[in-house]
Design a protein around this motif. Structure first.
Motif, mmCIF file in Angstrom:
data_model
loop_
_atom_site.group_PDB
_atom_site.id
_atom_site.type_symbol
_atom_site.label_atom_id
_atom_site.label_comp_id
_atom_site.label_asym_id
_atom_site.label_seq_id
_atom_site.Cartn_x
_atom_site.Cartn_y
_atom_site.Cartn_z
ATOM 1 N N THR A 1 -7.516 -29.797 -30.462
ATOM 2 C CA THR A 1 -7.890 -28.988 -29.303
ATOM 3 C C THR A 1 -6.736 -28.054 -28.945
ATOM 4 O O THR A 1 -5.596 -28.491 -28.848
ATOM 5 C CB THR A 1 -8.187 -29.872 -28.084
ATOM 6 O OG1 THR A 1 -8.913 -31.015 -28.529
ATOM 7 C CG2 THR A 1 -8.984 -29.114 -27.049
ATOM 8 N N ILE A 2 -7.071 -26.778 -28.796
ATOM 9 C CA ILE A 2 -6.072 -25.802 -28.369
ATOM 10 C C ILE A 2 -6.216 -25.614 -26.860
ATOM 11 O O ILE A 2 -7.302 -25.291 -26.373
ATOM 12 C CB ILE A 2 -6.285 -24.465 -29.109
ATOM 13 C CG1 ILE A 2 -6.294 -24.681 -30.632
ATOM 14 C CG2 ILE A 2 -5.226 -23.461 -28.707
ATOM 15 C CD1 ILE A 2 -5.038 -25.314 -31.195
ATOM 16 N N VAL B 1 -2.579 -20.956 -25.554
ATOM 17 C CA VAL B 1 -3.074 -19.606 -25.819
ATOM 18 C C VAL B 1 -2.329 -18.588 -24.956
ATOM 19 O O VAL B 1 -1.869 -17.542 -25.427
ATOM 20 C CB VAL B 1 -4.596 -19.521 -25.568
ATOM 21 C CG1 VAL B 1 -5.086 -18.084 -25.710
ATOM 22 C CG2 VAL B 1 -5.347 -20.453 -26.518
ATOM 23 N N ARG B 2 -2.165 -18.929 -23.674
ATOM 24 C CA ARG B 2 -1.476 -18.025 -22.751
ATOM 25 C C ARG B 2 -0.040 -17.767 -23.230
ATOM 26 O O ARG B 2 0.447 -16.637 -23.258
ATOM 27 C CB ARG B 2 -1.478 -18.630 -21.344
ATOM 28 C CG ARG B 2 -0.943 -17.702 -20.249
ATOM 29 C CD ARG B 2 -0.798 -18.442 -18.910
ATOM 30 N NE ARG B 2 -0.238 -19.777 -19.063
ATOM 31 C CZ ARG B 2 1.042 -20.035 -19.363
ATOM 32 N NH1 ARG B 2 1.900 -19.052 -19.535
ATOM 33 N NH2 ARG B 2 1.453 -21.278 -19.485
ATOM 34 N N ARG C 1 0.010 -15.554 -26.232
ATOM 35 C CA ARG C 1 -0.299 -14.168 -25.843
ATOM 36 C C ARG C 1 0.920 -13.492 -25.251
ATOM 37 O O ARG C 1 1.245 -12.354 -25.573
ATOM 38 C CB ARG C 1 -1.433 -14.140 -24.817
ATOM 39 C CG ARG C 1 -2.778 -14.536 -25.371
ATOM 40 C CD ARG C 1 -3.891 -14.197 -24.403
ATOM 41 N NE ARG C 1 -4.011 -12.749 -24.190
ATOM 42 C CZ ARG C 1 -4.863 -12.190 -23.351
ATOM 43 N NH1 ARG C 1 -5.663 -12.949 -22.624
ATOM 44 N NH2 ARG C 1 -4.924 -10.886 -23.222
ATOM 45 N N GLU C 2 1.625 -14.237 -24.379
ATOM 46 C CA GLU C 2 2.835 -13.676 -23.758
ATOM 47 C C GLU C 2 3.875 -13.319 -24.809
ATOM 48 O O GLU C 2 4.588 -12.334 -24.691
ATOM 49 C CB GLU C 2 3.453 -14.696 -22.788
ATOM 50 C CG GLU C 2 2.865 -14.639 -21.395
ATOM 51 C CD GLU C 2 3.433 -15.723 -20.504
ATOM 52 O OE1 GLU C 2 4.485 -16.297 -20.864
ATOM 53 O OE2 GLU C 2 2.842 -16.000 -19.447
ATOM 54 N N MET C 3 3.959 -14.164 -25.836
ATOM 55 C CA MET C 3 5.021 -13.971 -26.817
ATOM 56 C C MET C 3 4.686 -12.934 -27.873
ATOM 57 O O MET C 3 5.579 -12.433 -28.560
ATOM 58 C CB MET C 3 5.368 -15.308 -27.488
ATOM 59 C CG MET C 3 6.001 -16.287 -26.504
ATOM 60 S SD MET C 3 6.323 -17.904 -27.238
ATOM 61 C CE MET C 3 7.862 -17.584 -28.108
ATOM 62 N N MET D 1 -8.687 -14.169 -28.310
ATOM 63 C CA MET D 1 -9.408 -14.783 -29.420
ATOM 64 C C MET D 1 -8.517 -14.893 -30.659
ATOM 65 O O MET D 1 -8.557 -15.888 -31.386
ATOM 66 C CB MET D 1 -10.682 -13.983 -29.746
ATOM 67 C CG MET D 1 -11.764 -14.059 -28.670
ATOM 68 S SD MET D 1 -12.024 -15.747 -28.052
ATOM 69 C CE MET D 1 -12.740 -16.525 -29.532
ATOM 70 N N GLU D 2 -7.704 -13.846 -30.888
ATOM 71 C CA GLU D 2 -6.787 -13.864 -32.033
ATOM 72 C C GLU D 2 -5.771 -15.006 -31.901
ATOM 73 O O GLU D 2 -5.439 -15.681 -32.863
ATOM 74 C CB GLU D 2 -6.049 -12.524 -32.130
ATOM 75 C CG GLU D 2 -6.965 -11.377 -32.551
ATOM 76 C CD GLU D 2 -6.404 -10.004 -32.184
ATOM 77 O OE1 GLU D 2 -6.853 -9.027 -32.783
ATOM 78 O OE2 GLU D 2 -5.515 -9.918 -31.306
ATOM 79 N N CYS D 3 -5.283 -15.196 -30.686
ATOM 80 C CA CYS D 3 -4.305 -16.259 -30.458
ATOM 81 C C CYS D 3 -4.949 -17.631 -30.667
ATOM 82 O O CYS D 3 -4.352 -18.528 -31.266
ATOM 83 C CB CYS D 3 -3.731 -16.160 -29.045
ATOM 84 S SG CYS D 3 -2.625 -14.762 -28.846
#
Lengths: 197, 197
Positions: free
Chosen positions: A2-3, A8-9, A12-14, A20-22
């Protein structure tokens, strides 16, 4: 696997990549953040990113340079920006930078001294004490005492405070910690002496 | 094994031991300075000494701290104390410290980037370029270009100078070097960002 939304956040920040890609990159790499970054970069989605830590520590970075020949950079952490801006905390950081410049610590605390260096010192002290003809049963005790003295020289937290040698630097840090009500930690320092290693 | 007067003098400076003792220690250790120091310490003759380099470099140690959150310590070497005190050299040191704070170099020059990091970057760029469907015969060339861009980001000497992006930092250092007539070398820097690695 489970992600979580948090993973994900963070990704995305990094990377600046889309949600969706992350999520996809994390699923494919079993939730490994560093591998997910690499996957996104390989796919041309994420830009080359400087490796930047994201710890939430507050505090101050302070510098002190003496006569353009000895310079110190030190990071001291506390828990909130509010405490970081108080006079007590500011003064502590200034005192610590000056302490490192004047008394030349090499490590923050004894846990950071490499094991090889400690065993090298221990060997030398043991020979010293044997050469002085001390009885075998007290050699270890004397060697331990000499090692403690060594730590008190090279470890910032165990050094005598240059402005008041009845206290150690560790005592000083504890005082500011209880005065401000926050955890106060010397995170790291660098000390350059001109022309020296 | 001949022990030179220079070796004896150096050992005396580093240990405070007498001339004959230093000579003896050097003879016994085959002229090895570090082993001779250990021997003198074991014999109780030399005091525990901090490891201090003795290179003759001149120059300046400079610090720059931005908003108590990003701090830089940098050592810049030249050949004489006279040049170290000139305005040109001082300004160079200030500019370099600010450059590191603002543009966040991780290394002084590309020779210092660890081989594993370079191969890791190369692998990512190769995958990237392949994924873009570029013909195989030009992949290497594009990858080399991307690597050079990477070096220009992480190596201080290859970065664009923040006050004039038509020059690199390396150009700036060379200019001050020819203006002062001395070798000018950025020896090392440390950069702390609050709460970051």
């Amino acid at each position: 696997m489970t992600i979580t939304a948090d993973q994900v956040r963070q990704l995305r920040e990094m990377t600046g990549a889309g949600m969706m890609e992350c999520k996809k990159a994390l699923s494919e790499t079993g939730g490994d953040l560093n591998k997910a970054i690499d996957a996104l970069r390989k796919a041309g989605i994420a830009k080359a990113e400087k490796r930047a830590g994201r710890s939430a520590s507050q505090g101050r970075v302070e510098a002190y340079v003496h006569d353009s020949r000895i310079g110190v950079l030190i990071e001291v952490n506390c828990e909130t920006d509010f405490v970081a801006r108080t006079d007590d905390f500011r003064l502590l950081c200034k005192d610590l930078a000056m302490q490192v410049a004047a008394a030349g610590a090499e490590y923050v605390r004894r846990e950071e001294v490499p094991a090889e260096r400690i065993s090298h010192e221990r060997e030398i002290y043991t020979e010293q004490v044997k050469n002085e003809g001390k009885p075998a049963q007290i050699v270890d005790k004397i060697v331990d005492g000499k090692l403690n003295k060594f730590f008190a020289e090279v470890c910032l937290m165990e050094q005598a405070f240059i402005k008041d040698d009845k206290r150690t630097v560790g005592d000083l840090v504890k005082e500011v910690s209880s005065k401000t009500g926050e955890n106060v930690v010397v995170r790291r320092f660098a000390r350059f002496r001109l022309g020296s290693d």
